[in-house]
Design a protein around this motif. Structure first.
Motif, PDB file in Angstrom:
ATOM      1  N   ARG A   6     -10.735 -61.582 -54.030  1.00 24.49           N
ATOM      2  CA  ARG A   6      -9.838 -62.791 -54.232  1.00 24.49           C
ATOM      3  C   ARG A   6      -9.142 -62.883 -52.881  1.00 24.49           C
ATOM      4  NH1 ARG A   6      -7.958 -63.230 -59.332  1.00 24.49           N
ATOM      5  NH2 ARG A   6      -7.160 -64.993 -58.433  1.00 24.49           N
ATOM      6  N   VAL A   7      -9.082 -62.061 -52.005  1.00 29.91           N
ATOM      7  CA  VAL A   7      -8.214 -62.254 -50.576  1.00 29.91           C
ATOM      8  C   VAL A   7      -8.946 -61.289 -49.622  1.00 29.91           C
ATOM      9  CG1 VAL A   7      -6.380 -61.022 -51.318  1.00 29.91           C
ATOM     10  CG2 VAL A   7      -6.205 -62.483 -49.613  1.00 29.91           C
ATOM     11  N   GLU A  56     -13.180 -45.428 -37.408  1.00 33.27           N
ATOM     12  CA  GLU A  56     -12.577 -46.529 -36.533  1.00 33.27           C
ATOM     13  C   GLU A  56     -12.469 -48.005 -37.361  1.00 33.27           C
ATOM     14  OE1 GLU A  56     -15.043 -46.589 -32.838  1.00 33.27           O
ATOM     15  OE2 GLU A  56     -13.915 -44.853 -32.300  1.00 33.27           O
ATOM     16  N   ILE A  57     -13.253 -48.251 -38.176  1.00 28.93           N
ATOM     17  CA  ILE A  57     -13.109 -49.469 -39.010  1.00 28.93           C
ATOM     18  C   ILE A  57     -13.057 -49.042 -40.358  1.00 28.93           C
ATOM     19  CG2 ILE A  57     -14.112 -51.570 -39.430  1.00 28.93           C
ATOM     20  CD1 ILE A  57     -13.283 -51.646 -36.563  1.00 28.93           C
ATOM     21  N   ARG A  58     -11.869 -49.225 -41.118  1.00 32.27           N
ATOM     22  CA  ARG A  58     -11.668 -48.762 -42.536  1.00 32.27           C
ATOM     23  C   ARG A  58     -11.790 -49.743 -43.377  1.00 32.27           C
ATOM     24  NH1 ARG A  58      -6.840 -44.381 -40.960  1.00 32.27           N
ATOM     25  NH2 ARG A  58      -7.987 -43.133 -39.479  1.00 32.27           N
ATOM     26  N   VAL A  59     -12.620 -49.846 -44.279  1.00 33.31           N
ATOM     27  CA  VAL A  59     -12.879 -51.164 -45.301  1.00 33.31           C
ATOM     28  C   VAL A  59     -12.861 -50.442 -46.420  1.00 33.31           C
ATOM     29  CG1 VAL A  59     -14.716 -52.628 -45.505  1.00 33.31           C
ATOM     30  CG2 VAL A  59     -14.366 -51.694 -43.427  1.00 33.31           C
ATOM     31  N   SER A  60     -12.083 -51.273 -47.456  1.00 34.91           N
ATOM     32  CA  SER A  60     -12.121 -50.960 -48.796  1.00 34.91           C
ATOM     33  C   SER A  60     -11.741 -52.343 -49.759  1.00 34.91           C
ATOM     34  CB  SER A  60     -10.824 -50.031 -49.043  1.00 34.91           C
ATOM     35  OG  SER A  60      -9.571 -50.605 -48.886  1.00 34.91           O
ATOM     36  N   VAL A  61     -11.847 -52.128 -51.037  1.00 33.34           N
ATOM     37  CA  VAL A  61     -11.739 -53.214 -51.853  1.00 33.34           C
ATOM     38  C   VAL A  61     -10.750 -52.489 -53.028  1.00 33.34           C
ATOM     39  CG1 VAL A  61     -12.558 -54.989 -53.497  1.00 33.34           C
ATOM     40  CG2 VAL A  61     -13.594 -54.528 -51.292  1.00 33.34           C
ATOM     41  N   ASP A  62      -9.749 -53.022 -53.555  1.00 28.71           N
ATOM     42  CA  ASP A  62      -8.875 -52.345 -54.486  1.00 28.71           C
ATOM     43  C   ASP A  62      -9.416 -53.130 -55.847  1.00 28.71           C
ATOM     44  OD1 ASP A  62      -7.405 -54.750 -54.975  1.00 28.71           O
ATOM     45  OD2 ASP A  62      -5.796 -54.022 -53.984  1.00 28.71           O
ATOM     46  N   ASP A  63      -8.630 -52.689 -57.064  1.00 27.79           N
ATOM     47  CA  ASP A  63      -9.223 -53.299 -58.422  1.00 27.79           C
ATOM     48  C   ASP A  63      -8.466 -54.681 -58.536  1.00 27.79           C
ATOM     49  OD1 ASP A  63      -6.341 -52.544 -58.615  1.00 27.79           O
ATOM     50  OD2 ASP A  63      -7.014 -51.019 -60.067  1.00 27.79           O
ATOM     51  N   ARG A  64      -7.896 -55.226 -57.648  1.00 25.53           N
ATOM     52  CA  ARG A  64      -7.381 -56.744 -57.885  1.00 25.53           C
ATOM     53  C   ARG A  64      -8.359 -57.479 -57.147  1.00 25.53           C
ATOM     54  NH1 ARG A  64      -1.646 -56.521 -55.016  1.00 25.53           N
ATOM     55  NH2 ARG A  64      -3.073 -55.470 -53.441  1.00 25.53           N
ATOM     56  N   MET A 108      -7.711 -47.840 -58.106  1.00 27.51           N
ATOM     57  CA  MET A 108      -9.069 -47.758 -57.818  1.00 27.51           C
ATOM     58  C   MET A 108      -9.635 -48.431 -56.424  1.00 27.51           C
ATOM     59  SD  MET A 108     -11.975 -46.058 -58.663  1.00 27.51           S
ATOM     60  CE  MET A 108     -11.593 -45.238 -60.440  1.00 27.51           C
ATOM     61  N   SER A 109     -10.204 -47.870 -55.469  1.00 28.44           N
ATOM     62  CA  SER A 109     -10.726 -48.335 -54.542  1.00 28.44           C
ATOM     63  C   SER A 109     -12.120 -48.286 -54.260  1.00 28.44           C
ATOM     64  CB  SER A 109      -9.902 -47.768 -53.273  1.00 28.44           C
ATOM     65  OG  SER A 109     -10.609 -48.342 -52.047  1.00 28.44           O
ATOM     66  N   ASP A 110     -12.859 -49.252 -53.905  1.00 25.79           N
ATOM     67  CA  ASP A 110     -14.234 -49.325 -53.695  1.00 25.79           C
ATOM     68  C   ASP A 110     -14.493 -49.357 -52.166  1.00 25.79           C
ATOM     69  OD1 ASP A 110     -16.752 -52.152 -54.046  1.00 25.79           O
ATOM     70  OD2 ASP A 110     -17.029 -50.110 -53.737  1.00 25.79           O
ATOM     71  N   ASN A 111     -14.803 -48.174 -51.579  1.00 27.19           N
ATOM     72  CA  ASN A 111     -15.187 -47.985 -50.272  1.00 27.19           C
ATOM     73  C   ASN A 111     -16.425 -48.645 -49.628  1.00 27.19           C
ATOM     74  OD1 ASN A 111     -12.570 -46.827 -49.353  1.00 27.19           O
ATOM     75  ND2 ASN A 111     -13.471 -44.666 -50.447  1.00 27.19           N
ATOM     76  N   VAL A 112     -16.604 -49.778 -49.109  1.00 26.56           N
ATOM     77  CA  VAL A 112     -17.857 -50.400 -48.752  1.00 26.56           C
ATOM     78  C   VAL A 112     -18.364 -49.796 -47.677  1.00 26.56           C
ATOM     79  CG1 VAL A 112     -18.453 -52.689 -47.857  1.00 26.56           C
ATOM     80  CG2 VAL A 112     -16.698 -52.503 -49.438  1.00 26.56           C
ATOM     81  N   ALA A 113     -17.810 -49.470 -46.239  1.00 26.43           N
ATOM     82  CA  ALA A 113     -18.459 -49.134 -45.380  1.00 26.43           C
ATOM     83  C   ALA A 113     -17.311 -48.646 -44.163  1.00 26.43           C
ATOM     84  CB  ALA A 113     -19.459 -50.034 -44.721  1.00 26.43           C
TER      85      ALA A 113
END
Length: 269
Positions: free
Chosen positions: A56-57, A10-18, A1-6
Motif C-alpha cells: 500500500r505504501v 545494513e539494509i533492513r527491509v520489511s513489510v507489515d500486515d497493513r 506480523m512482519s514479512d522480512n524480504v531481504a
C-alpha cells in the motif's frame, strides 16, 4: 506480523500486515553511503514490491542521523584501484552510474506512494533517492546537496530533472553547478519537499500519521492518481536518466575524477 524480504544489518527491509513496506539504510559508519551491494538490495526489494498488489505504501528511511551521503566513494575507489593507473574503465564506469539510475528507476517503478524520511544529510545519489519519492518529510537540521560537481561529476539518479522541475532553473543551477547546500527550510520553501518538522520524534510521528492515512485510502485511487500525476510531472524521467548515464559514464573516466579518487585514497588513514 512482519514479512522480512531481504537485506541484513545494513539494509533492513520489511513489510507489515497493513501492506506498509519499509527500507531502512543502516550504514552509520559510512553516514549511510550506498555501495553496490546495498543499492542492489534496495533495488531488489522495490522491484519485488512493484509486482505485489498487497503493498500500500513504501517508506525509505536512514538510520543514525543521516538519510544517505550518496555513493560510497570507498567502494568506487576500490573498483578503480583494480586497474593500472587507478581509473575506471568504460564498463566499470557505466556499471557505477547504472546503479544510481536503476535505484531511481526502481523507486519510480513502484505504483503506490513512496515516502522518503530525511533526518540529516541527503547528498549525491542520496538526495536523488529522496527526490525520486512522492512525499518527502525532513527535520529542520536536514539538508540536500548535489555534491557531484565537487568531484568532477554531474547529478544522476534523475536529479537533473527532478530538482529543476521542483525548484526552478535558477535554484537548480545553483545546486548543480555550484554544489550549494540547500537546508531543509529552503527546500520546503522552494517546493522540493513535502513538510519539515522540528526533530526525529516529530518526524516519526508525522510519517506514521501519513502512512496511516495512505493505508486507509483506496489503493486503486492512489495508484491511478500517482500514475496521472507522474505523466505530467515525471514524463521526462527516463530521458533524464539516459542523459545522465551518457554524461556520467564519460566523467567517471575523466582525469578530474581520477584525481579526486587519488586525493581521497591519499587522505584515508
Amino acid at each position: 506480523m512482519s514479512d522480512n524480504v531481504a537485506g541484513g544489518d545494513e539494509i533492513r527491509v520489511s513489510v507489515d500486515d497493513r501492506g506498509v513496506a519499509r527500507i531502512e539504510i543502516h550504514r552509520p559508519h559510512r553516514m549511510n553511503a550506498l555501495d553496490g551491494a546495498a543499492s542492489r538490495v534496495i533495488i531488489g526489494a522495490l522491484e519485488e514490491w512493484s509486482a505485489r498488489d498487497d503493498i500500500r505504501v513504501v517508506v525509505i528511511d536512514g538510520a543514525g542521523g543521516s538519510f544517505s551521503t550518496g555513493a560510497d566513494v570507498i567502494d568506487i575507489a576500490a573498483t578503480a584501484g583494480e586497474n593500472t593507473g587507478g581509473g575506471l574503465d568504460p564498463t566499470q564506469a557505466r556499471g557505477v552510474i547504472s546503479g544510481g539510475s536503476d535505484l531511481a528507476r526502481a523507486v519510480r517503478g513502484v505504483a503506490v506512494p513512496v515516502v522518503a524520511v530525511v533526518d540529516g544529510p541527503a547528498v549525491g545519489i542520496g538526495a536523488s533517492l529522496a527526490f525520486a519519492a512522492d512525499l518527502v518529510y525532513a527535520t529542520e537540521r536536514s539538508y540536500f546537496l548535489l555534491a557531484f560537481i565537487n568531484i568532477g561529476l554531474m547529478p544522476d539518479g534523475g536529479a537533473s530533472m527532478s530538482v529543476a522541475a521542483a525548484v526552478g532553473r535558477a535554484r537548480a543551477n545553483a545546486m548543480a553547478l555550484l554544489g550549494e547546500k540547500l537546508p531543509a527550510t529552503e527546500a520546503f520553501d522552494a517546493g522540493l519537499i513535502t513538510k519539515i518538522v522540528a526533530d526525529r520524534e516529530a518526524l516519526d510521528a508525522t510519517v506514521d500519521a501519513t502512512v496511516a492515512k495512505l493505508v486507509a485510502t483506496s489503493a486503486s485511487a492512489l495508484r491511478l492518481t500517482k500514475k496521472a500525476l507522474d505523466a505530467h510531472t515525471m514524463g521526462d524521467f527516463d530521458a533524464a536518466l539516459d542523459r545522465e548515464l551518457e554524461g556520467q559514464t564519460a566523467l567517471l573516466q575523466s582525469a578530474e575524477f581520477q584525481a579526486a579518487m587519488a586525493a581521497f585514497a591519499g587522505a584515508k588513514p
